[in-house]
Structures are given as structure tokens and as C-alpha cells.
Scaffold this active site. Sequence first.
Site, PDB file in Angstrom:
ATOM      1  N   ARG A  15      -7.799  -7.656 -14.996  1.00  0.00           N
ATOM      2  CA  ARG A  15      -6.774  -8.665 -14.741  1.00  0.00           C
ATOM      3  C   ARG A  15      -7.371  -9.798 -13.913  1.00  0.00           C
ATOM      4  O   ARG A  15      -8.444  -9.662 -13.323  1.00  0.00           O
ATOM      5  CB  ARG A  15      -5.587  -8.032 -14.001  1.00  0.00           C
ATOM      6  CG  ARG A  15      -4.736  -7.126 -14.847  1.00  0.00           C
ATOM      7  CD  ARG A  15      -3.664  -6.424 -14.053  1.00  0.00           C
ATOM      8  NE  ARG A  15      -4.212  -5.360 -13.213  1.00  0.00           N
ATOM      9  CZ  ARG A  15      -3.485  -4.580 -12.422  1.00  0.00           C
ATOM     10  NH1 ARG A  15      -2.171  -4.769 -12.338  1.00  0.00           N
ATOM     11  NH2 ARG A  15      -4.047  -3.624 -11.710  1.00  0.00           N
ATOM     12  N   LYS A  75      -5.872  -6.878  -7.331  1.00  0.00           N
ATOM     13  CA  LYS A  75      -5.999  -5.617  -6.606  1.00  0.00           C
ATOM     14  C   LYS A  75      -6.458  -5.855  -5.174  1.00  0.00           C
ATOM     15  O   LYS A  75      -6.953  -6.918  -4.812  1.00  0.00           O
ATOM     16  CB  LYS A  75      -6.984  -4.692  -7.314  1.00  0.00           C
ATOM     17  CG  LYS A  75      -6.444  -4.123  -8.616  1.00  0.00           C
ATOM     18  CD  LYS A  75      -5.111  -3.416  -8.437  1.00  0.00           C
ATOM     19  CE  LYS A  75      -5.203  -2.144  -7.623  1.00  0.00           C
ATOM     20  NZ  LYS A  75      -3.882  -1.503  -7.422  1.00  0.00           N
ATOM     21  N   TYR A  94      -2.006  -7.445  -4.328  1.00  0.00           N
ATOM     22  CA  TYR A  94      -1.519  -6.099  -4.023  1.00  0.00           C
ATOM     23  C   TYR A  94      -2.410  -5.509  -2.943  1.00  0.00           C
ATOM     24  O   TYR A  94      -3.641  -5.639  -3.002  1.00  0.00           O
ATOM     25  CB  TYR A  94      -1.567  -5.209  -5.266  1.00  0.00           C
ATOM     26  CG  TYR A  94      -0.530  -5.534  -6.306  1.00  0.00           C
ATOM     27  CD1 TYR A  94       0.825  -5.347  -6.049  1.00  0.00           C
ATOM     28  CD2 TYR A  94      -0.892  -6.019  -7.559  1.00  0.00           C
ATOM     29  CE1 TYR A  94       1.792  -5.643  -7.003  1.00  0.00           C
ATOM     30  CE2 TYR A  94       0.060  -6.316  -8.524  1.00  0.00           C
ATOM     31  CZ  TYR A  94       1.398  -6.131  -8.234  1.00  0.00           C
ATOM     32  OH  TYR A  94       2.346  -6.440  -9.182  1.00  0.00           O
ATOM     33  N   HIS A  96      -1.205  -2.221  -0.809  1.00  0.00           N
ATOM     34  CA  HIS A  96      -0.959  -0.775  -0.698  1.00  0.00           C
ATOM     35  C   HIS A  96      -1.673  -0.197   0.521  1.00  0.00           C
ATOM     36  O   HIS A  96      -2.523   0.692   0.429  1.00  0.00           O
ATOM     37  CB  HIS A  96      -1.408  -0.061  -1.975  1.00  0.00           C
ATOM     38  CG  HIS A  96      -0.732  -0.552  -3.219  1.00  0.00           C
ATOM     39  ND1 HIS A  96       0.615  -0.320  -3.473  1.00  0.00           N
ATOM     40  CD2 HIS A  96      -1.201  -1.282  -4.271  1.00  0.00           C
ATOM     41  CE1 HIS A  96       0.932  -0.879  -4.639  1.00  0.00           C
ATOM     42  NE2 HIS A  96      -0.137  -1.468  -5.135  1.00  0.00           N
ATOM     43  N   GLU A 118       3.498  -6.186  -3.299  1.00  0.00           N
ATOM     44  CA  GLU A 118       4.407  -5.042  -3.472  1.00  0.00           C
ATOM     45  C   GLU A 118       5.527  -4.965  -2.450  1.00  0.00           C
ATOM     46  O   GLU A 118       6.458  -4.165  -2.609  1.00  0.00           O
ATOM     47  CB  GLU A 118       3.628  -3.719  -3.482  1.00  0.00           C
ATOM     48  CG  GLU A 118       3.077  -3.272  -2.138  1.00  0.00           C
ATOM     49  CD  GLU A 118       1.683  -3.815  -1.842  1.00  0.00           C
ATOM     50  OE1 GLU A 118       1.063  -3.348  -0.874  1.00  0.00           O
ATOM     51  OE2 GLU A 118       1.223  -4.711  -2.592  1.00  0.00           O
ATOM     52  N   ASP A 198      16.662  11.898  -9.532  1.00  0.00           N
ATOM     53  CA  ASP A 198      16.744  10.844  -8.522  1.00  0.00           C
ATOM     54  C   ASP A 198      17.734  11.277  -7.437  1.00  0.00           C
ATOM     55  O   ASP A 198      18.617  12.107  -7.681  1.00  0.00           O
ATOM     56  CB  ASP A 198      17.192   9.520  -9.158  1.00  0.00           C
ATOM     57  CG  ASP A 198      16.840   8.309  -8.312  1.00  0.00           C
ATOM     58  OD1 ASP A 198      15.860   7.630  -8.637  1.00  0.00           O
ATOM     59  OD2 ASP A 198      17.552   8.050  -7.324  1.00  0.00           O
ATOM     60  N   LEU A 240       9.055   5.612  -5.143  1.00  0.00           N
ATOM     61  CA  LEU A 240       8.585   4.467  -4.352  1.00  0.00           C
ATOM     62  C   LEU A 240       9.307   4.398  -3.018  1.00  0.00           C
ATOM     63  O   LEU A 240      10.536   4.479  -2.959  1.00  0.00           O
ATOM     64  CB  LEU A 240       8.826   3.157  -5.122  1.00  0.00           C
ATOM     65  CG  LEU A 240       8.510   1.868  -4.354  1.00  0.00           C
ATOM     66  CD1 LEU A 240       7.007   1.738  -4.116  1.00  0.00           C
ATOM     67  CD2 LEU A 240       9.046   0.654  -5.077  1.00  0.00           C
ATOM     68  N   VAL A 267       2.167   7.892 -11.051  1.00  0.00           N
ATOM     69  CA  VAL A 267       2.198   6.431 -10.990  1.00  0.00           C
ATOM     70  C   VAL A 267       2.259   5.956  -9.541  1.00  0.00           C
ATOM     71  O   VAL A 267       1.912   4.817  -9.232  1.00  0.00           O
ATOM     72  CB  VAL A 267       3.389   5.881 -11.801  1.00  0.00           C
ATOM     73  CG1 VAL A 267       3.383   4.353 -11.822  1.00  0.00           C
ATOM     74  CG2 VAL A 267       3.355   6.411 -13.238  1.00  0.00           C
ATOM     75  N   ALA A 268       2.657   6.840  -8.628  1.00  0.00           N
ATOM     76  CA  ALA A 268       2.785   6.487  -7.212  1.00  0.00           C
ATOM     77  C   ALA A 268       1.474   6.633  -6.444  1.00  0.00           C
ATOM     78  O   ALA A 268       1.474   6.522  -5.218  1.00  0.00           O
ATOM     79  CB  ALA A 268       3.857   7.366  -6.563  1.00  0.00           C
ATOM     80  N   ASP A 270      -0.989   4.745  -5.903  1.00  0.00           N
ATOM     81  CA  ASP A 270      -1.344   3.596  -5.053  1.00  0.00           C
ATOM     82  C   ASP A 270      -0.817   3.755  -3.633  1.00  0.00           C
ATOM     83  O   ASP A 270      -1.389   3.227  -2.683  1.00  0.00           O
ATOM     84  CB  ASP A 270      -0.787   2.291  -5.634  1.00  0.00           C
ATOM     85  CG  ASP A 270      -1.791   1.600  -6.544  1.00  0.00           C
ATOM     86  OD1 ASP A 270      -2.993   1.862  -6.412  1.00  0.00           O
ATOM     87  OD2 ASP A 270      -1.367   0.805  -7.398  1.00  0.00           O
ATOM     88  N   VAL A 298      -4.573   7.395 -12.127  1.00  0.00           N
ATOM     89  CA  VAL A 298      -5.279   6.108 -12.101  1.00  0.00           C
ATOM     90  C   VAL A 298      -4.533   5.131 -11.197  1.00  0.00           C
ATOM     91  O   VAL A 298      -3.332   4.908 -11.364  1.00  0.00           O
ATOM     92  CB  VAL A 298      -5.418   5.540 -13.520  1.00  0.00           C
ATOM     93  CG1 VAL A 298      -6.016   4.137 -13.491  1.00  0.00           C
ATOM     94  CG2 VAL A 298      -6.279   6.468 -14.376  1.00  0.00           C
TER      95      VAL A 298
END
Length: 371
Positions: A15, A75, A94, A96, A118, A198, A240, A267-268, A270, A298
Site C-alpha cells: 500500500r 503502516k 496506523y 497500534h 485507528e 457480541d 476491537l 484480525v485483532a 494489530d 497476519v
Amino acid sequence: MRIGVPKEIKTHENRVGLTPSSVRELAVHGHQVMVQKNAGLAINLDDGRYQAAGAEIVETAEEIFAQAELIVKVKEPQPEELKLLRADQILFTYLHLAPDPAQAEALLESGCIAIAYETVTDQYGGLPLLAPMSEVAGRMSIQAGAHALEMDQGGRGMLLGGVSGVPSAKVVILGGGVVGTNAARVAMGMEAHVTVIDKSIHRLQQLDLQYGSRINTVFSTVDAIEEQVSEADLVVGAVLVPGGSTPKLVSHKLVENMNRGAVLVDVAIDQGGCFATSRPTTLANPIYILDDVVHYCVSNMPGAVARTSTFALNNVTLPYVLSIAEKGGQGALIDDPHLRNGLNVYQGQITHQAVAHDLGLLYVDPQELLR
């Protein structure tokens, strides 16, 4: 303002912080943009397109960090980039920081002003600069999970949607936000059996009304998570806590009790990950197997579809880049409380409460520093 766009150097990260269209918009407003050579080449944004838009092409990241007042990235800065940051330089990317004390320390030592995509908010309480990448990551999580279920990846050897006479895979999604909703949409489209967990009854009601019998909604408790995860073929971690570390919702013991060849997609990751057995992986080596369970963790999933992700990200970041360039960092932060929520580090101080809490550092109210 002089704005710099270095080439991303994180593993398999293609990116780029600004597209040629974004560069042109900034140039029309009288700002200078420097783009590192070949920064967008991998996604067919060659240097000629940037030059036509008004950018100056420079050879090295060192030149960009030395001259730019505002650095626009995707990133978090890597160790070699952290060394190049200067006092009062604005970094917009980002970050994190909560699970990354080494990066936080380096940013504090640099004296820079670091604004994290974020944690920028909007008037609706959302996270507008995180949302498009959450959409991408949510949709990709099912693609990645479906592939990881294949035998040659160590998975159970299951087709996500099954076939006539054979049940579809059970997909459990922890979190019904942007990531979780997009994961659910793709999983339902592939005809999997989908359950979303949730802690918000309101959110579960919305999902139930939207998708009806195509989705199962479950209120989050320890018992519910244990029951659903232990029987799942694919679990997507989509939790999140804005700016803060993600709670570990799936224990190591629970992972041990999962089906052999089941898949976890975190996915969390980061923000530290929501599975106790998670550790960051890269697009070059995305999976590992622990306790006979396949882990896909990843930390830059949208980088795998870098062209789509770059344009989606620029759609939401450009207005903020323009605001910073027009008003200066301090002026933009004073005028916009939502951008101010994105401020994580200001001249050696931590200015985001959740980040400070998780790092065990002193929090300083940014309004006090910006007066």
C-alpha cells in the site's frame, strides 16, 4: 506544507500513503508533496503518474524524513524509520501502540507528533479511518480461513459451504462490528453456517433484523464462547477496543479443545490479538499450527489486496491530510476534536488514554498541550 510519502517497508506491504489523485488535490491547494521512488509501483501507480499529479520523486526515505513537515504512511514506522523521525514532525499513519511498547518509546524519544488513523473518531462515534481497512480485513478473513481449512495448509479438509448432502462449515465470529459484519456477509455468501457473538444486544438485534435466518446471533459470555468455539471449524477474531489492547477471549485451554485442523483467523492481532495462542505473522509466512489448530495472524491483512486498500484508505484520509496541511498540525488538532482523538503522541507525551493505560505510562490531556 511539505508532505512526504515514503515507500512502505513492512514485509509484503505494497500500500502507499497517497495516491496520485490525492497528490494532485494537495498540489492544487499549494502544498509540496515528495514521494519516494517506486512507492506505488507494485499497485500500478508508477512515478510518472505521481509526477503528472505534481509530486517530486526522491530516491530515499532518508531524504523524505529529513525534509517533510508531515509524513503520510500506511503502516506503523519500522525500526529504521523511527530513527529518522524529528522533533515536531507530524506522522500520520496506523500506529497500534498499545501492544508495541518499543515503538511507543521510540516515538516519545523522537519528539514527533504522531496521529494514529485507528483512533480518529467521527460525530457518530465511529472510527472512519479504520473502517475501510476493517471492511477489507473482514472480507479477507473468510477467504484466508477457507484456504487454511484445506488439507495442504494443515486444515480439516473442509469446503466452507459444503456440497449437496454434506454439511457446511461452522464459522464463529467474535465481534459484530465492521470486521465481524463483513466477515459474516462473505461467509453467508459462501453458504457457511455463521454465528456472530457480541456483548451488545442492540448490535445482535441489528444483525438479526438484517440477515434473519441466514445468521445465528449469540450474546457473549464465557460459556457461550467456549461452547461455540469448541465446535467451530473456523473462528474469526473481530474484537476491537479503540486504542487499547484486545482482550484474550479464547484461552489456550480452549484452543487445545478445538477440532483438529480447525482454523483461527485473528484480525485483532494489530492490537495484540484476541486468542491466547496468537502471535503476529506476515503475508510472506501467514500461518502456523499450534495444538493441531491452524492460526492465521497476519498483522497487515489488507496489504494482500494493496490496490483496493490504498484507494479505500485515501478516500477517508485525504480530508484530514488537507486539514493538517492547511492549518498546520496544532491548528488542525485544536479545531477538530475527532482528529484530536487520533493524537497518540505529542512531543514526548502519551495523549491517548487507552494507549497510556495499556503501556503503563502517564496520560496527558492533549488539550492541555495544545493551548
